[in-house]
Scaffold this active site. Structure first.
Site, PDB file in Angstrom:
ATOM      1  N   TRP A  15       0.868  -1.191   0.000  1.00 25.18           N
ATOM      2  CA  TRP A  15       0.000   0.000   0.000  1.00 25.18           C
ATOM      3  C   TRP A  15       0.900   1.235   0.000  1.00 25.18           C
ATOM      4  O   TRP A  15       1.832   1.320   0.824  1.00 25.18           O
ATOM      5  CB  TRP A  15      -0.867  -0.060   1.259  1.00 25.18           C
ATOM      6  CG  TRP A  15      -1.880   1.015   1.415  1.00 25.18           C
ATOM      7  CD1 TRP A  15      -2.787   1.446   0.490  1.00 25.18           C
ATOM      8  CD2 TRP A  15      -2.117   1.780   2.598  1.00 25.18           C
ATOM      9  NE1 TRP A  15      -3.573   2.428   1.031  1.00 25.18           N
ATOM     10  CE2 TRP A  15      -3.180   2.655   2.330  1.00 25.18           C
ATOM     11  CE3 TRP A  15      -1.543   1.809   3.874  1.00 25.18           C
ATOM     12  CZ2 TRP A  15      -3.677   3.552   3.274  1.00 25.18           C
ATOM     13  CZ3 TRP A  15      -2.036   2.689   4.807  1.00 25.18           C
ATOM     14  CH2 TRP A  15      -3.084   3.555   4.500  1.00 25.18           C
ATOM     15  N   ASP A  63      -0.513  -5.847   9.178  1.00 25.19           N
ATOM     16  CA  ASP A  63      -1.565  -4.907   8.805  1.00 25.19           C
ATOM     17  C   ASP A  63      -2.760  -5.745   8.361  1.00 25.19           C
ATOM     18  O   ASP A  63      -2.709  -6.392   7.307  1.00 25.19           O
ATOM     19  CB  ASP A  63      -1.053  -4.018   7.657  1.00 25.19           C
ATOM     20  CG  ASP A  63      -2.062  -2.950   7.268  1.00 25.19           C
ATOM     21  OD1 ASP A  63      -3.197  -2.972   7.786  1.00 25.19           O
ATOM     22  OD2 ASP A  63      -1.714  -2.088   6.429  1.00 25.19           O
ATOM     23  N   ALA A 123      -6.390  -5.155   7.492  1.00 23.56           N
ATOM     24  CA  ALA A 123      -7.414  -4.135   7.243  1.00 23.56           C
ATOM     25  C   ALA A 123      -8.636  -4.724   6.535  1.00 23.56           C
ATOM     26  O   ALA A 123      -9.622  -4.012   6.334  1.00 23.56           O
ATOM     27  CB  ALA A 123      -6.820  -3.010   6.394  1.00 23.56           C
ATOM     28  N   LYS A 175     -13.372  -1.478   6.531  1.00 17.40           N
ATOM     29  CA  LYS A 175     -13.929  -2.282   5.440  1.00 17.40           C
ATOM     30  C   LYS A 175     -14.905  -3.334   5.960  1.00 17.40           C
ATOM     31  O   LYS A 175     -15.990  -3.483   5.415  1.00 17.40           O
ATOM     32  CB  LYS A 175     -12.818  -2.979   4.649  1.00 17.40           C
ATOM     33  CG  LYS A 175     -11.514  -2.211   4.555  1.00 17.40           C
ATOM     34  CD  LYS A 175     -11.509  -1.135   3.516  1.00 17.40           C
ATOM     35  CE  LYS A 175     -10.219  -0.318   3.650  1.00 17.40           C
ATOM     36  NZ  LYS A 175      -9.948   0.549   2.554  1.00 17.40           N
TER      37      LYS A 175
HETATM   38  C1  LMR Z   1      -7.026   1.935  -0.600  1.00 16.20           C
HETATM   39  O1  LMR Z   1      -5.941   1.357  -0.678  1.00 16.20           O
HETATM   40  O2  LMR Z   1      -7.663   2.316  -1.596  1.00 16.20           O
HETATM   41  C2  LMR Z   1      -7.649   2.138   0.765  1.00 16.20           C
HETATM   42  O3  LMR Z   1      -6.858   1.543   1.726  1.00 16.20           O
HETATM   43  C3  LMR Z   1      -7.963   3.562   1.048  1.00 16.20           C
HETATM   44  C4  LMR Z   1      -6.752   4.405   1.301  1.00 16.20           C
HETATM   45  O4  LMR Z   1      -6.735   5.116   2.324  1.00 16.20           O
HETATM   46  O5  LMR Z   1      -5.817   4.419   0.504  1.00 16.20           O
END
Ligand code: LMR
Length: 396
Positions: A130, A211, A213, A246
């Protein structure tokens, strides 16, 4: 003084989501930010959350601060959700939990405590990961190393390369792992691979930072927590950043938790004191609304059953969209897109170039990240085929 500032580029996810929102073309398909949409294109308030909210509105008599650790019910329920109620770390009272503003807050608190425990700790991030992990953890002053995770050519986890890279992990390092539904690639570790990672971390004296999520959005709440539960039962220390954005649909309420698994009850108290100190420096007390709702849903048998049923139907819908898209893309392009059906959670890379992604955006009003990450949960039954045709168009 402010005139000296230079302007930052737009966020790679939120900037594109804003562009998509502003696009008024009626054929628009927005697959940018990771938000679950139903077949009407709405991000629903889950039924159990609605019921908890009605209870809260009727019963709430004060808006005084929450305790700095958070809503007591939420703080008691979250480790049970993530680790499983009978987990040995919980039975041995070797955990501490602090409510945080979302999963980002959970990562930030975990990394603040990590940086106090070992200021020279290196954090190993998967490649890809991410895009916010690096700035979020880096702003605490932590340094990074990268381990290869995904093979773009075969559209699958490259476990061999991952383990080769992780041979460089040293005592006192932290290894960031996605608990399930890897963001951005959707390729997860299986039980055997989690075990190999656990053995390596134990041997090296390194700590996992997990993590998680998307618990519940891959297979189900239990299966998606397999890795985190395994590591927490085999390793003396684990850092966990959990989010309710989520799986409880509480995105805007900023509801998350950092869970510390430590060697003893006393170490857990000490870690919590550090987490409370970090929270005080950053934001003092967490926001109340989402955590009170999540606490009610998790603690109440009726609400919990209602929630799990709706969550499971969301997960099945995502899997159904994955299956449909995989078939439609394979038929439209003559390329093998079966990986889309095999990957888990909201995200997959489609393997397009940035130029193809741009062409889709400009010519077809199809929005995905520059990396070709799509949010599968942004699709509808009716947009699967148009998406497949649009992609076939740019691949021709
Ligand atoms: C994403 O990856 O789209 C989500 O986790 C929202 C974000 O905050 O980036």
């Amino acid at each position: 003084m402010l005139a000296t500032l230079s302007r930052l580029p737009k966020d790679s996810i939120l900037g594109l989501a804003a562009l998509a929102r502003a696009d008024e073309r009626s054929n628009k398909i927005d697959l940018t930010v990771g938000v679950y949409m139903d077949d009407n294109g709405l991000c629903p308030v889950m039924r159990a959350v609605q019921e908890a909210q009605q209870q809260l509105v009727q019963a709430e008599v004060s808006k005084a601060y929450l305790p700095p650790q958070g809503d007591p019910t939420f703080v008691a329920e979250m480790p049970k959700l993530v680790l499983g109620a009978g987990h040995r770390a919980l039975v041995e009272t070797r955990t501490a939990t602090i409510q945080t503003p979302g999963g980002c807050g959970a990562l930030r608190i975990a990394s603040e405590v990590l940086a106090v425990a070992n200021p020279s700790a290196k954090v190993w991030l998967p490649n890809p990961t991410w895009p916010v992990h690096e700035p979020l953890l880096g702003s605490v002053g932590l340094k990074f190393a990268r381990y290869d995770y995904y093979d773009y050519a075969t559209h699958s986890l490259n476990f061999e390369r991952m383990m080769q890279d992780l041979q460089g992990v040293k005592a006192g390092d932290a290894v960031l792992l996605h608990g399930c539904c890897h963001n951005p690639c959707g390729a997860d570790l299986n039980a055997e691979q989690w075990q190999i990672v656990a053995d390596l971390l134990l041997e090296r004296g390194a700590i996992p930072l997990i993590d998680i999520a998307y618990q519940g959005l891959g297979d189900d709440l239990e299966h998606d927590a397999l890795g985190v539960r395994m590591l927490a039962s085999q390793l003396p220390e684990v850092l966990i950043a959990a989010s309710c954005s989520k799986n409880l649909g509480l995105y805007r309420e900023r509801t998350g938790a950092t869970i510390f698994v430590t060697q003893s009850a006393e170490h857990a108290e000490t870690a919590l004191s550090q987490a409370l100190g970090a929270a005080r420096r950053l934001y003092s007390m967490p926001p109340a609304h989402g955590a009170i709702l999540a606490g009610k849903v998790l603690a109440d048998a009726h609400l919990n059953a209602m929630w799990q049923q709706e969550l499971q139907s969301m997960t099945q819908r995502i899997q159904g969209l994955r299956n449909q898209l995989s078939v439609a893309l394979t038929a439209a392009t003559d390329c093998d897109f079966s990986f889309v059906a095999q990957e888990k959670g909201m995200f997959s890379f489609l393997g397009l170039t940035p130029a193809q992604v741009l062409q889709l955006r400009e010519e077809q009003a199809v929005y995905m990240l520059d990396s070709s990450r799509i949010n599968v949960a942004g699709l509808k039954d009716a947009t699967v085929e148009p998406l497949a045709q649009a992609i076939a168009g740019v691949l021709r």
